[in-house]
Design an enzyme around this catalytic site. Sequence first.
Site, short mmCIF file in Angstrom:
data_model
loop_
_atom_site.label_atom_id
_atom_site.label_comp_id
_atom_site.label_asym_id
_atom_site.label_seq_id
_atom_site.Cartn_x
_atom_site.Cartn_y
_atom_site.Cartn_z
N ASP A 321 -4.31 -3.52 -11.65
CA ASP A 321 -3.42 -2.45 -11.25
C ASP A 321 -3.32 -2.42 -9.73
OD1 ASP A 321 -1.76 -0.22 -11.42
OD2 ASP A 321 -2.98 0.76 -12.95
N GLU A 526 1.05 9.92 -11.53
CA GLU A 526 -0.40 9.82 -11.57
C GLU A 526 -1.11 10.57 -10.45
OE1 GLU A 526 -1.15 5.48 -10.66
OE2 GLU A 526 1.00 5.72 -10.80
#
Length: 861
Positions: A321, A526
């Site tokens: 990620d 997020e």
Amino acid sequence: MSSCPAFSAIAFMLFVSAAAWPAAAPAPSVHPELWPAAEPAAADPATEAFVQQLLAHMSLEDKVGQMIQADIASISPAELRTYKLGSILAGGNAAPGDNVRSAPQAWLNLTNDYYRASLAASSAAHPPIPLLFGIDAVHGNAKVVGATIFPHNVGLGAAHDPDLVRRIGAATAEEVAATGMNWTFAPTVAVARDVRWGRSYESYSESPALVAEYAAAMVAGLQGQRGTPQFMAPGHTLSSVKHFLGDGGTVAGRDQGDDILSEAELSAVHGAGYPAAIKAGALIVMASYNSWNGVKMHANHSLLTDILKGRLGFQGFVVGDWDAHEEIPGCTKYRCAAAILAGVDMLMAPDSWRELYKNTLQQVRSGEIPQSRIDDAVRRILRVKSMAGLFQRAAPEEGSAAGNFSSLDLSALGSAAHRALARQAVRESLVLLKNDRGTLPLNPNARILVAGDAADSISLQSGGWTIDWQGDHNSNADFPGGTSIFGGIQAAVTAAGGSAVLSKDGRFTEKPDAAIVVFGESPYAEYQGDRENLEFSPNDKHELALLRRLRAAGVPTVTVFLSGRPLWVNPEINASDAFVGAWLPGGEGEGVADVLFRSTGREHYDFTGRLPFSWPRTAMPVTFDTAGKVSGALFARGWGLDYHSAAGTAQLPENPQIPPHWASPRGSLFHEGHVIAPWSLFVGDHVAEVHITTARQASPQGSVVAALVPDGSSVVWDGTQSGLFVVSGRPGDLRPQARDGVVIELRYRVDRVPDQDVKIGLRCAEARCGTSGGAMLDVTRALKHSPRGDWRTLSVPLSCFTAAGADLAQVSSPFAVETSGRFGLTIRDVSLAPSTPGAASRCPGTRYIVAFRNPRTPASR
């Protein structure tokens, strides 16, 4: 994320002294028998021979390049001709010309330029290897203006329709391929168990079985069914199943946090989507930020290699990620052998790819990373590229699935068929929670008042990951072809001979026959969407007042509630005659009107949506025991009314029952080792800043180390270079607080007297600040005169920062501490607090902060 844990569980992992915390926790051993065994799919001899031949002709530089993914904001097509990277991505705020509202043709031109650059030979010996281009098309190709915006996953979970999900995957892939990209960062197969997590709307359900079913459906939709001619045919893209493993199970639902749970639960609950996705043909898995029992997933060889690639038979590659490898102890985003050794095959290094490339080459040459591991990773990447047919494809501008933008009715992007599918998805996702006295369906041949902040906002009904990362700077003009909920209601009512009037505040001169009030959460993505508790809008009750005012006037009132998760809305339910959970329905607001009104010769639609998550009885999340039994639910998962259900809802209790530790006191940023959501902690130095998601985190160069301890956060500077400890989050306007005399209040203890200047201050959001980054004020004298070991309070008026030149209109970091010297500080509390009557208001010395970058930029996840 996980079931609502006791505070002691958090203390177990977070209250660890800096001295006792090891450099890196060893990966826990795993028990393969707890994971479903899978035989790897039979290898295709032709593919394997092709990959081996290609690999044999690649230099080490070629191979390491294939293992790195850069963001388009930091690499140009010209650079790609020299650095043969395996992949690029368009991150959360990256776009052609740095304009997130670029036209579709600009996207196609961009992808074509990168594609051609990737095949341009840097030397006669370099084998041309096509590029993977990834994008976060998590609810349609929603970064591209004009695309179809589908409901977020939480809404699709309410539909309980795997075939619908498959068709949405196919439509999304077609729209992504139309702009020349070949990799979609979806599906998210997280099983969110504590919906305080800001990414809960990316989870289909709290049910592992439903998530597994949907995982297979979305992979098949995006890629085409493996083993058939449709697999990766024109108009399909690669998927990447994410995030492996446990992103939905962290303590207190904190993004990038720690899963403190057994391996059996990790496998049965949070691992449920992966076997199904792999069986459906998934070729890419994205590793997760979170830890499992203290070990970062990007460093967990047992799970990434032994379980995923071994036990589960995964033959594709693992991608990291966004700079997630930098959170591994001992790593920076520029250098991290640990992630590669653990099993990450491609590192997402959006802005650090140059240094990472050079350092990884050095680590292989020194023997720190074995050549065999490099070959394994590159073999997996090449296998995926070959199986996806990339070596046979034309340039994006020449592809049969690319570039049809002359008419929205005829093009793949935002086509009429795709919008009809999205409208169907909206209808199927709506959940009816209350319908007293048969208020719904409404008569369309009536006078309808439409009210609420979200009634005419496609932005609010679409949520995060839309146009840009957080999705919070969009207007209806950014959604050509889309329809707001009011727009859908107005069309339906007008066609039936009625009238619909928009009044955001609900005021009217002529009494309406009924009112529809649309409101809910503002867009977020997020970690900025994390919450302390589930009470909707605790500090602003104007929507509740509007509902009560309408009911008091005798107007039948229907609430359409927009949210990325179930929230505690008992007062709002009580104040409504009917209440609809609409989740985040996306760009086709007409789907809401389809269900709210009676049939007038057109097709009649009833409510078929059922809750994908348990709806909480209080403002705290439901809890799950080891058998998965739920406690604390007002409405159970799977519950929902239709027009044939018995009417009548009892008055609901209006006490949110929030324990003191999980309250959201206005202005609190950090309290006794607990950063208050949605704020996050970072440490940084001149190289970069790192999100603190473990009990101990060092800055990239190690100049400052923060450790969560029982008293708060212990921060130690070693004096080697300037270091920073910062609280950061979504930008906000602090000008009203400054005018009201609000102060930054710090409760602290000096553990080591500073030997150089210490500054505290704040910073403004990038591109929205009146200074070079904010303002820092010198507080050295106060700290030097604080007796070691004593708790003290320091208050600095916000107006001091205005005087120092900071524009408080967009403050992204309301608190930061910086020094270049040796210094030890334990921070117990940080808050924006009213000034104490009679307190001194002198401002410390000032200087501008220019040494540090802003915290994590919007990213691909």
